[in-house]
Design a protein around this motif. Sequence first.
Motif, PDB file in Angstrom:
ATOM      1  N   LYS A 235      12.174  24.207  25.306  1.00  0.00           N
ATOM      2  CA  LYS A 235      10.723  24.258  25.167  1.00  0.00           C
ATOM      3  C   LYS A 235      10.366  24.339  23.688  1.00  0.00           C
ATOM      4  O   LYS A 235      11.068  24.969  22.906  1.00  0.00           O
TER       5      LYS A 235
ATOM      6  N   LYS B   3       5.245  27.663  20.608  1.00  0.00           N
ATOM      7  CA  LYS B   3       4.006  27.986  21.294  1.00  0.00           C
ATOM      8  C   LYS B   3       2.812  27.590  20.431  1.00  0.00           C
ATOM      9  O   LYS B   3       2.783  27.853  19.227  1.00  0.00           O
TER      10      LYS B   3
ATOM     11  N   ARG C 250      10.298  15.565  27.649  1.00  0.00           N
ATOM     12  CA  ARG C 250      11.338  15.857  28.632  1.00  0.00           C
ATOM     13  C   ARG C 250      11.751  14.606  29.399  1.00  0.00           C
ATOM     14  O   ARG C 250      10.918  13.882  29.937  1.00  0.00           O
TER      15      ARG C 250
ATOM     16  N   HIS D 191      17.943  20.551  27.146  1.00  0.00           N
ATOM     17  CA  HIS D 191      16.524  20.628  27.490  1.00  0.00           C
ATOM     18  C   HIS D 191      16.009  21.965  26.973  1.00  0.00           C
ATOM     19  O   HIS D 191      16.663  22.990  27.134  1.00  0.00           O
TER      20      HIS D 191
ATOM     21  N   HIS E  78       0.227  27.036  25.036  1.00  0.00           N
ATOM     22  CA  HIS E  78       0.943  25.884  25.585  1.00  0.00           C
ATOM     23  C   HIS E  78       2.302  25.764  24.908  1.00  0.00           C
ATOM     24  O   HIS E  78       2.423  25.958  23.700  1.00  0.00           O
ATOM     25  N   ARG E  79       3.331  25.458  25.708  1.00  0.00           N
ATOM     26  CA  ARG E  79       4.666  25.149  25.177  1.00  0.00           C
ATOM     27  C   ARG E  79       5.125  23.847  25.810  1.00  0.00           C
ATOM     28  O   ARG E  79       5.201  23.739  27.027  1.00  0.00           O
ATOM     29  N   GLN E  80       5.423  22.860  24.961  1.00  0.00           N
ATOM     30  CA  GLN E  80       5.822  21.534  25.440  1.00  0.00           C
ATOM     31  C   GLN E  80       7.282  21.544  25.874  1.00  0.00           C
ATOM     32  O   GLN E  80       8.123  22.127  25.195  1.00  0.00           O
ATOM     33  N   TYR E  81       7.579  20.884  26.987  1.00  0.00           N
ATOM     34  CA  TYR E  81       8.950  20.715  27.434  1.00  0.00           C
ATOM     35  C   TYR E  81       9.575  19.553  26.671  1.00  0.00           C
ATOM     36  O   TYR E  81       9.022  18.452  26.646  1.00  0.00           O
TER      37      TYR E  81
END
Length: 145
Positions: free
Chosen positions: A68, A71, A24, A66, A89-92
């Motif tokens: 996400k 998962k 991000r 932007h 967890h989910r990465q931005y």
Amino acid sequence: MYAIVEIAGQQFKVSKDLKVYVHRLANEEGSKVSFDKVLLVDDNGTITLGAPAIEGASVEAKVLQHLKGDKVIVFKKKRRKGYKKRNGHRQYLTQILVEGISTTGAKKAAPKKEAAPKKEAVATEEAVEAPKKKAVKAKKEDTQE
């Protein structure tokens, strides 16, 4: 033409009109962003390598959106102990579109020259050996007397 560029702590191989997902970024959607830490540029076989980065080179990009990432499930278990932990967890991420690679001011790598033997080194060796020879002659004369 492609370049290796460092974006948000990761290295990416980018070329013009390529869409890339990066960690991000703080920029707004639709805004332009420039990355100055270009490590390598290949321009139709002419490779310019930075040490560590190429001065004057940059990669221009546009922030598309932007989002996400997928998962990721982290599951821990110890058998016969009744221990189970489940975490997700989910990465931005930010999707960017590379608009161009600029190499203005970048220095091209010069071809390497073969090392020729130094004449100064030979003269220095002779200068070192001459006093030794004089010292040996003087010692022989002292022993003969």
